[in-house]
Design a protein around this motif. Structure first.
Motif, PDB file in Angstrom:
ATOM      1  N   THR A  33     -33.168 -11.688  19.902  1.00 41.51           N
ATOM      2  CA  THR A  33     -32.465 -10.887  20.911  1.00 41.51           C
ATOM      3  C   THR A  33     -32.957  -9.445  20.909  1.00 41.51           C
ATOM      4  O   THR A  33     -33.115  -8.837  21.970  1.00 41.51           O
ATOM      5  N   GLU A  34     -33.221  -8.903  19.717  1.00 39.94           N
ATOM      6  CA  GLU A  34     -33.754  -7.544  19.629  1.00 39.94           C
ATOM      7  C   GLU A  34     -35.165  -7.474  20.219  1.00 39.94           C
ATOM      8  O   GLU A  34     -35.528  -6.518  20.901  1.00 39.94           O
ATOM      9  N   ARG A  36     -36.444  -9.297  22.586  1.00 42.91           N
ATOM     10  CA  ARG A  36     -36.379  -9.318  24.048  1.00 42.91           C
ATOM     11  C   ARG A  36     -35.834  -8.009  24.613  1.00 42.91           C
ATOM     12  O   ARG A  36     -36.315  -7.510  25.628  1.00 42.91           O
ATOM     13  N   THR A  37     -34.841  -7.454  23.944  1.00 33.78           N
ATOM     14  CA  THR A  37     -34.183  -6.267  24.476  1.00 33.78           C
ATOM     15  C   THR A  37     -35.036  -5.013  24.333  1.00 33.78           C
ATOM     16  O   THR A  37     -35.181  -4.233  25.279  1.00 33.78           O
ATOM     17  N   THR A  38     -35.605  -4.800  23.168  1.00 36.06           N
ATOM     18  CA  THR A  38     -36.363  -3.569  22.928  1.00 36.06           C
ATOM     19  C   THR A  38     -37.720  -3.585  23.606  1.00 36.06           C
ATOM     20  O   THR A  38     -38.254  -2.537  23.960  1.00 36.06           O
ATOM     21  N   THR A 157     -30.945  -1.055  15.011  1.00 34.42           N
ATOM     22  CA  THR A 157     -31.006  -1.743  16.299  1.00 34.42           C
ATOM     23  C   THR A 157     -31.642  -0.824  17.327  1.00 34.42           C
ATOM     24  O   THR A 157     -31.561   0.400  17.231  1.00 34.42           O
ATOM     25  N   GLY A 158     -32.309  -1.430  18.307  1.00 33.80           N
ATOM     26  CA  GLY A 158     -32.911  -0.654  19.385  1.00 33.80           C
ATOM     27  C   GLY A 158     -34.298  -0.148  19.095  1.00 33.80           C
ATOM     28  O   GLY A 158     -34.932   0.463  19.968  1.00 33.80           O
ATOM     29  N   PRO A 259     -34.646   0.267  26.094  1.00 34.89           N
ATOM     30  CA  PRO A 259     -33.331   0.758  26.514  1.00 34.89           C
ATOM     31  C   PRO A 259     -33.010   2.152  25.974  1.00 34.89           C
ATOM     32  O   PRO A 259     -32.412   2.978  26.681  1.00 34.89           O
TER      33      PRO A 259
END
Length: 348
Positions: A33-34, A36-38, A157-158, A259
């Motif tokens: 998930t990280e 894909r998100t970052t 995170t991020g 993000p």
């Protein structure tokens, strides 16, 4: 602060090979998930050298590129991200780097300002030169290595954390880039965001600390405070440099996930990813207080800027403190990126 005669005379880096983020997901090291998100692709990973030795290598390259005589350096400032970045307990990293690069009797100091350590050192060094010797030079080094118990993939995170080092020689007489203005600000109300509220086990979990703080204050309040501080800092330094936002060719920001780049910097500054070093930073990872110096080196080495271009360097560190600089590119020396390059001078 507006500066009339302050320059980057040289910049050097030590950047090890990258570790692939997709492979880290496949190996169970990095949450999918990280990933894909970052949208981070990789992070630099050093297998052998300690952070201080990477700093020595980058300092040697910066001194060589600046044609600087070690005997002429008035001050050495070093920064890193966290105590795990020194390599061993009771090590004085600035003194170690001085012995390996400069020798002599100039003062050497450690700047503990988290990810803003490199940029904070620029403003401190500028003040030092202005008061002590406007024609002198200062060596600024920065390095971090995120070896266990730090987990580069899961501790936060991020973003993901990369190993590496970068150094600059600051001069009052000339260089490849002129520093037009610098500015520092803080948002002390955000200080607890990375500080543990109570006892923890041996596993460093910065993500949990962040979740606890944001949960107590509310994400909207935290984000609003951060965006307001970033906007105030950058607009202030641009005003001091007599520079408009649309005159800035590139913004060199912390190497964080997409993000965070958008929310922390893009929104308050009203800039897109194309004006940042996102495409490079997503392959490097967050190398602590070295992001801005390494980014400046990348711009020059890759010819992504031209003489006359203005660049904003912005550092932001836990605490919460930030420092920015408006830099005008004067010349593009014939430098090329050589991982691990840099001469050293050993003094017993």
């Amino acid at each position: 602060m507006k500066w009339d005669s302050l320059y980057f005379a040289g910049v050097g880096t030590y950047l090890p090979p990258p570790a692939d983020a997709g492979q880290a997901v496949a190996d169970g090291l990095y949450p999918a998930t990280e990933f894909r998100t970052t949208a981070m692709l990789s992070a630099l990973q050093e297998e052998k050298l300690e952070a201080v030795d990477m700093a020595v290598a980058s300092a040697g390259q910066a001194l060589e590129r600046a044609s600087a005589d070690p005997a002429d350096i008035l001050l050495l400032l070093h920064s890193s991200l966290g105590q795990w970045s020194t390599g061993q307990d009771v090590l004085t990293p600035a003194s170690y780097i001085q012995r390996r690069t400069l020798g002599g009797h100039a003062p050497s100091m450690y700047v503990n300002s988290a990810s803003n350590g490199g940029m904070a050192s620029v403003e401190l060094a500028a003040d030092w030169l202005a008061v002590r010797d406007p024609h002198g030079q200062v060596l600024i080094t920065s390095a971090s290595r995120f070896a266990p118990p730090f987990d580069r993939w899961r501790t936060d995170t991020g973003l993901i954390y990369g190993d590496g080092a970068a150094s600059v020689v600051l001069s009052g007489t000339g260089g490849f880039a002129r520093i037009l203005a610098t500015r520092s600000d803080s948002a002390s109300e955000l200080e607890p965001i990375y500080r543990a509220a109570g006892a923890e086990d041996d596993t460093l979990d910065m993500a949990a600390r962040k979740r606890d703080f944001v949960g107590q204050r509310g994400p909207a309040e935290v984000l609003e405070t951060l965006q307001a501080t970033v906007g105030r800092n950058v607009r202030g330094v641009l005003e001091e440099a007599d520079t408009e936002m649309d005159q800035v060719a590139r913004f060199v920001l912390p190497n964080v996930g997409r993000p965070l780049i958008r929310l922390h910097y893009g929104v308050p500054l009203r800039i897109g990813l194309d004006r940042t070093l996102w495409s490079w930073g997503r392959t490097v990872g967050h190398i602590g207080s070295s992001d801005q110096f390494a980014g400046l080196a990348h711009l020059v080495e890759s010819r992504a800027v031209a003489p006359g271009d203005r660049v904003v360097l912005l550092g932001l560190g836990a605490g919460f403190n930030l420092t920015s600089a408006v830099v005008e590119i004067l010349d593009l020396p014939g430098w090329t990126a050589v991982p691990g390059s840099g001469s050293t001078h050993e003094t017993e």
